[in-house]
Design a protein around this motif. Structure first.
Motif, PDB file in Angstrom:
ATOM      1  N   ILE A  48       0.880  -1.285  -0.021  1.00  0.00           N
ATOM      2  CA  ILE A  48      -0.221   0.104  -0.236  1.00  0.00           C
ATOM      3  C   ILE A  48       1.102   1.204   0.391  1.00  0.00           C
ATOM      4  O   ILE A  48       2.032   1.082   0.121  1.00  0.00           O
ATOM      5  N   ASP A  65      -3.083   3.243  -3.023  1.00  0.00           N
ATOM      6  CA  ASP A  65      -3.475   2.106  -3.828  1.00  0.00           C
ATOM      7  C   ASP A  65      -2.864   1.245  -2.694  1.00  0.00           C
ATOM      8  O   ASP A  65      -1.997   1.401  -2.364  1.00  0.00           O
ATOM      9  N   ASP A  66      -4.366   1.095  -2.322  1.00  0.00           N
ATOM     10  CA  ASP A  66      -4.287  -0.447  -1.827  1.00  0.00           C
ATOM     11  C   ASP A  66      -4.050  -2.007  -2.175  1.00  0.00           C
ATOM     12  O   ASP A  66      -4.138  -3.017  -1.669  1.00  0.00           O
ATOM     13  N   SER A  67      -4.269  -1.937  -3.656  1.00  0.00           N
ATOM     14  CA  SER A  67      -4.168  -2.897  -4.298  1.00  0.00           C
ATOM     15  C   SER A  67      -3.714  -4.231  -4.208  1.00  0.00           C
ATOM     16  O   SER A  67      -3.472  -5.524  -4.174  1.00  0.00           O
ATOM     17  N   ASN A 107       1.889   7.747 -11.004  1.00  0.00           N
ATOM     18  CA  ASN A 107       1.687   7.293  -9.501  1.00  0.00           C
ATOM     19  C   ASN A 107       3.086   7.078  -8.067  1.00  0.00           C
ATOM     20  O   ASN A 107       3.292   6.693  -7.730  1.00  0.00           O
ATOM     21  N   LYS A 135       5.171   4.222  -8.460  1.00  0.00           N
ATOM     22  CA  LYS A 135       4.903   2.789  -7.086  1.00  0.00           C
ATOM     23  C   LYS A 135       6.459   2.333  -8.496  1.00  0.00           C
ATOM     24  O   LYS A 135       6.717   2.085  -9.601  1.00  0.00           O
TER      25      LYS A 135
END
Lengths: 114, 112
Positions: free
Chosen positions: A47, A56-58, B97, B99
Protein backbone atom coordinates in the motif's frame (compact mmCIF):
# COMPACT_ATOMS: atom_id res chain seq x y z
CA UNK A 1 19.15 13.61 9.70
CA UNK A 2 17.27 10.51 10.85
CA UNK A 3 16.16 8.09 8.20
CA UNK A 4 12.97 6.07 8.13
CA UNK A 5 12.41 4.47 11.52
CA UNK A 6 10.59 1.17 11.96
CA UNK A 7 9.62 -0.71 15.07
CA UNK A 8 9.90 -3.35 16.24
CA UNK A 9 12.92 -4.67 14.36
CA UNK A 10 11.96 -8.23 15.15
CA UNK A 11 8.61 -9.74 16.09
CA UNK A 12 7.79 -13.33 16.98
CA UNK A 13 4.15 -14.16 17.57
CA UNK A 14 1.76 -17.06 17.48
CA UNK A 15 -0.81 -17.74 14.83
CA UNK A 16 -4.03 -15.86 15.48
CA UNK A 17 -2.45 -12.98 17.35
CA UNK A 18 -2.67 -9.37 16.26
CA UNK A 19 0.55 -7.79 15.00
CA UNK A 20 1.17 -4.06 14.62
CA UNK A 21 4.17 -2.71 12.75
CA UNK A 22 5.12 0.95 13.04
CA UNK A 23 6.84 3.43 10.78
CA UNK A 24 8.06 7.00 11.11
CA UNK A 25 8.90 8.47 7.68
CA UNK A 26 11.55 11.08 7.00
CA UNK A 27 10.29 14.48 8.04
CA UNK A 28 8.86 16.43 5.11
CA UNK A 29 8.32 13.44 2.87
CA UNK A 30 4.90 13.29 1.25
CA UNK A 31 4.77 9.63 0.23
CA UNK A 32 4.87 6.53 2.40
CA UNK A 33 5.08 2.96 1.13
CA UNK A 34 4.72 -0.44 2.82
CA UNK A 35 6.47 -3.45 1.25
CA UNK A 36 6.73 -7.13 2.11
CA UNK A 37 9.82 -9.17 1.23
CA UNK A 38 9.91 -12.96 1.07
CA UNK A 39 12.23 -15.41 -0.63
CA UNK A 40 9.42 -16.78 -2.76
CA UNK A 41 7.78 -13.56 -3.94
CA UNK A 42 10.55 -10.99 -3.60
CA UNK A 43 9.56 -7.40 -2.81
CA UNK A 44 5.86 -6.63 -3.03
CA UNK A 45 4.24 -3.23 -2.63
CA UNK A 46 1.34 -3.54 -0.21
CA UNK A 47 0.00 0.00 0.00
CA UNK A 48 1.12 3.59 -0.36
CA UNK A 49 -0.04 6.94 0.98
CA UNK A 50 0.22 10.49 -0.31
CA UNK A 51 -0.17 13.20 2.32
CA UNK A 52 -1.60 10.64 4.75
CA UNK A 53 -4.27 9.45 2.29
CA UNK A 54 -4.17 5.85 1.00
CA UNK A 55 -3.74 5.96 -2.78
CA UNK A 56 -3.34 2.35 -3.82
CA UNK A 57 -3.95 -0.66 -1.58
CA UNK A 58 -4.24 -3.21 -4.37
CA UNK A 59 -1.24 -5.09 -3.03
CA UNK A 60 -2.76 -5.76 0.39
CA UNK A 61 -3.13 -9.54 0.47
CA UNK A 62 -6.48 -9.82 2.19
CA UNK A 63 -8.77 -8.29 4.75
CA UNK A 64 -6.54 -9.42 7.59
CA UNK A 65 -4.16 -6.62 6.61
CA UNK A 66 -4.88 -2.97 7.28
CA UNK A 67 -2.77 0.19 7.21
CA UNK A 68 -3.31 3.65 8.59
CA UNK A 69 -1.51 6.95 8.53
CA UNK A 70 -3.11 9.22 11.15
CA UNK A 71 -0.56 12.00 10.62
CA UNK A 72 2.46 12.88 8.53
CA UNK A 73 4.94 11.34 10.95
CA UNK A 74 3.42 7.96 11.74
CA UNK A 75 1.96 4.92 10.01
CA UNK A 76 0.95 1.44 11.12
CA UNK A 77 0.48 -1.86 9.35
CA UNK A 78 -1.72 -4.27 11.23
CA UNK A 79 -2.29 -7.98 10.69
CA UNK A 80 -5.24 -9.52 12.48
CA UNK A 81 -5.31 -12.48 12.84
CA UNK A 82 -1.77 -13.38 11.85
CA UNK A 83 -0.91 -16.61 10.02
CA UNK A 84 2.41 -18.42 9.46
CA UNK A 85 2.39 -17.42 5.78
CA UNK A 86 2.62 -13.78 6.87
CA UNK A 87 6.19 -14.40 8.04
CA UNK A 88 8.36 -11.97 6.08
CA UNK A 89 10.38 -8.80 6.34
CA UNK A 90 8.16 -5.72 6.14
CA UNK A 91 9.70 -2.48 4.92
CA UNK A 92 8.45 1.04 5.14
CA UNK A 93 9.76 3.65 2.69
CA UNK A 94 9.15 7.34 2.15
CA UNK A 95 9.82 9.82 -0.63
CA UNK A 96 9.63 13.60 -1.06
CA UNK A 97 7.29 15.34 -3.44
CA UNK A 98 10.11 16.77 -5.55
CA UNK A 99 11.77 13.33 -6.05
CA UNK A 100 8.80 11.07 -5.78
CA UNK A 101 10.39 8.11 -7.54
CA UNK A 102 13.37 7.99 -5.15
CA UNK A 103 12.31 6.02 -2.11
CA UNK A 104 14.17 5.88 1.20
CA UNK A 105 13.76 2.58 3.02
CA UNK A 106 13.70 1.79 6.70
CA UNK A 107 15.64 -1.16 8.16
CA UNK A 108 12.59 -3.41 8.12
CA UNK A 109 10.67 -5.50 10.65
CA UNK A 110 11.35 -9.22 10.55
CA UNK A 111 8.10 -10.99 11.44
CA UNK A 112 7.86 -14.65 12.36
CA UNK A 113 4.44 -16.16 12.95
CA UNK A 114 4.56 -19.56 14.61
CA UNK B 1 1.75 -4.71 -17.02
CA UNK B 2 5.18 -3.46 -16.09
CA UNK B 3 7.82 -5.97 -15.07
CA UNK B 4 11.53 -6.29 -14.40
CA UNK B 5 13.67 -9.35 -15.03
CA UNK B 6 17.16 -9.59 -13.62
CA UNK B 7 19.71 -12.32 -13.77
CA UNK B 8 19.41 -15.12 -11.28
CA UNK B 9 21.98 -15.27 -8.58
CA UNK B 10 23.92 -15.87 -6.61
CA UNK B 11 26.96 -14.28 -8.18
CA UNK B 12 30.34 -14.97 -6.57
CA UNK B 13 33.42 -13.00 -7.60
CA UNK B 14 36.92 -12.42 -6.39
CA UNK B 15 37.99 -8.96 -5.32
CA UNK B 16 38.90 -6.65 -8.24
CA UNK B 17 36.88 -8.72 -10.72
CA UNK B 18 34.52 -7.11 -13.24
CA UNK B 19 30.83 -7.21 -12.40
CA UNK B 20 27.80 -7.30 -14.67
CA UNK B 21 24.28 -7.90 -13.45
CA UNK B 22 21.76 -8.00 -16.27
CA UNK B 23 18.37 -6.31 -16.06
CA UNK B 24 15.66 -6.04 -18.70
CA UNK B 25 12.26 -4.48 -18.39
CA UNK B 26 8.80 -4.49 -19.92
CA UNK B 27 6.78 -1.31 -19.79
CA UNK B 28 4.47 0.80 -21.87
CA UNK B 29 6.18 4.05 -22.72
CA UNK B 30 9.46 5.13 -21.13
CA UNK B 31 9.88 4.36 -17.46
CA UNK B 32 12.50 5.62 -15.03
CA UNK B 33 14.99 2.90 -14.09
CA UNK B 34 16.79 2.27 -10.82
CA UNK B 35 19.28 0.06 -9.10
CA UNK B 36 18.84 -0.39 -5.35
CA UNK B 37 21.26 -2.20 -3.04
CA UNK B 38 20.46 -4.06 0.17
CA UNK B 39 23.32 -4.76 2.57
CA UNK B 40 22.87 -7.58 5.09
CA UNK B 41 20.32 -6.72 7.75
CA UNK B 42 19.45 -3.35 6.25
CA UNK B 43 16.80 -1.75 4.10
CA UNK B 44 17.24 -0.93 0.44
CA UNK B 45 19.28 2.08 -0.64
CA UNK B 46 19.15 3.83 -3.97
CA UNK B 47 22.41 3.14 -5.82
CA UNK B 48 21.76 4.93 -9.12
CA UNK B 49 19.01 5.88 -11.51
CA UNK B 50 18.31 7.00 -15.09
CA UNK B 51 15.17 8.74 -16.21
CA UNK B 52 15.45 8.75 -20.01
CA UNK B 53 16.94 6.77 -22.87
CA UNK B 54 20.75 6.82 -23.19
CA UNK B 55 21.16 8.31 -19.71
CA UNK B 56 23.92 6.78 -17.64
CA UNK B 57 23.49 6.54 -13.90
CA UNK B 58 26.62 6.19 -11.78
CA UNK B 59 27.57 6.01 -8.12
CA UNK B 60 30.37 4.44 -6.04
CA UNK B 61 32.04 3.05 -9.17
CA UNK B 62 28.83 1.39 -10.40
CA UNK B 63 27.30 2.36 -13.74
CA UNK B 64 24.20 1.50 -15.73
CA UNK B 65 23.00 2.85 -19.08
CA UNK B 66 19.34 3.12 -20.07
CA UNK B 67 19.06 1.26 -23.39
CA UNK B 68 15.67 1.78 -24.99
CA UNK B 69 16.40 -0.37 -28.03
CA UNK B 70 17.16 -3.43 -25.91
CA UNK B 71 14.94 -2.43 -22.93
CA UNK B 72 17.89 -3.01 -20.63
CA UNK B 73 19.63 -1.38 -17.68
CA UNK B 74 22.59 -3.60 -16.87
CA UNK B 75 24.67 -2.83 -13.76
CA UNK B 76 28.46 -2.83 -14.11
CA UNK B 77 31.50 -2.19 -11.97
CA UNK B 78 35.06 -2.47 -13.13
CA UNK B 79 36.62 -3.70 -9.89
CA UNK B 80 34.47 -5.04 -7.07
CA UNK B 81 35.40 -4.97 -3.40
CA UNK B 82 34.44 -7.23 -0.51
CA UNK B 83 32.28 -4.37 0.80
CA UNK B 84 30.13 -4.58 -2.36
CA UNK B 85 28.70 -7.90 -1.16
CA UNK B 86 24.93 -7.31 -1.04
CA UNK B 87 21.67 -7.97 -2.86
CA UNK B 88 21.10 -5.76 -5.90
CA UNK B 89 17.62 -4.92 -7.16
CA UNK B 90 16.67 -3.49 -10.52
CA UNK B 91 13.44 -1.47 -10.52
CA UNK B 92 11.29 0.73 -12.69
CA UNK B 93 8.78 3.49 -12.14
CA UNK B 94 6.30 4.61 -14.72
CA UNK B 95 3.63 7.22 -14.87
CA UNK B 96 2.42 9.61 -12.24
CA UNK B 97 1.87 7.12 -9.43
CA UNK B 98 5.60 6.62 -8.76
CA UNK B 99 5.16 3.03 -7.71
CA UNK B 100 8.33 0.99 -7.98
CA UNK B 101 8.28 -2.43 -9.63
CA UNK B 102 11.25 -4.50 -8.46
CA UNK B 103 13.09 -7.45 -9.91
CA UNK B 104 13.71 -10.49 -7.72
CA UNK B 105 17.17 -9.33 -6.65
CA UNK B 106 20.66 -10.73 -7.27
CA UNK B 107 22.90 -11.77 -4.39
CA UNK B 108 26.53 -10.76 -4.95
CA UNK B 109 29.30 -12.20 -2.82
CA UNK B 110 32.83 -10.86 -3.24
CA UNK B 111 35.63 -12.94 -1.78
CA UNK B 112 39.01 -11.48 -0.75
Amino acid sequence: DAGVIQSPRHEVTEMGQEVTLRCKPISGHDYLFWYRQTMMRGLELLIYFNNNVPIDDSGMPEDRFSAKMPNASFSTLKIQPSEPRDSAVYFCASSPFERQETQYFGPGTRLLVL
Amino acid sequence: GNSVTQMEGPVTLSEEAFLTINCTYTATGYPSLFWYVQYPGEGLQLLLKATKADDKGSNKGFEATYRKETTSFHLEKGSVQVSDSAVYFCALSYGSNYKLTFGKGTLLTVNP
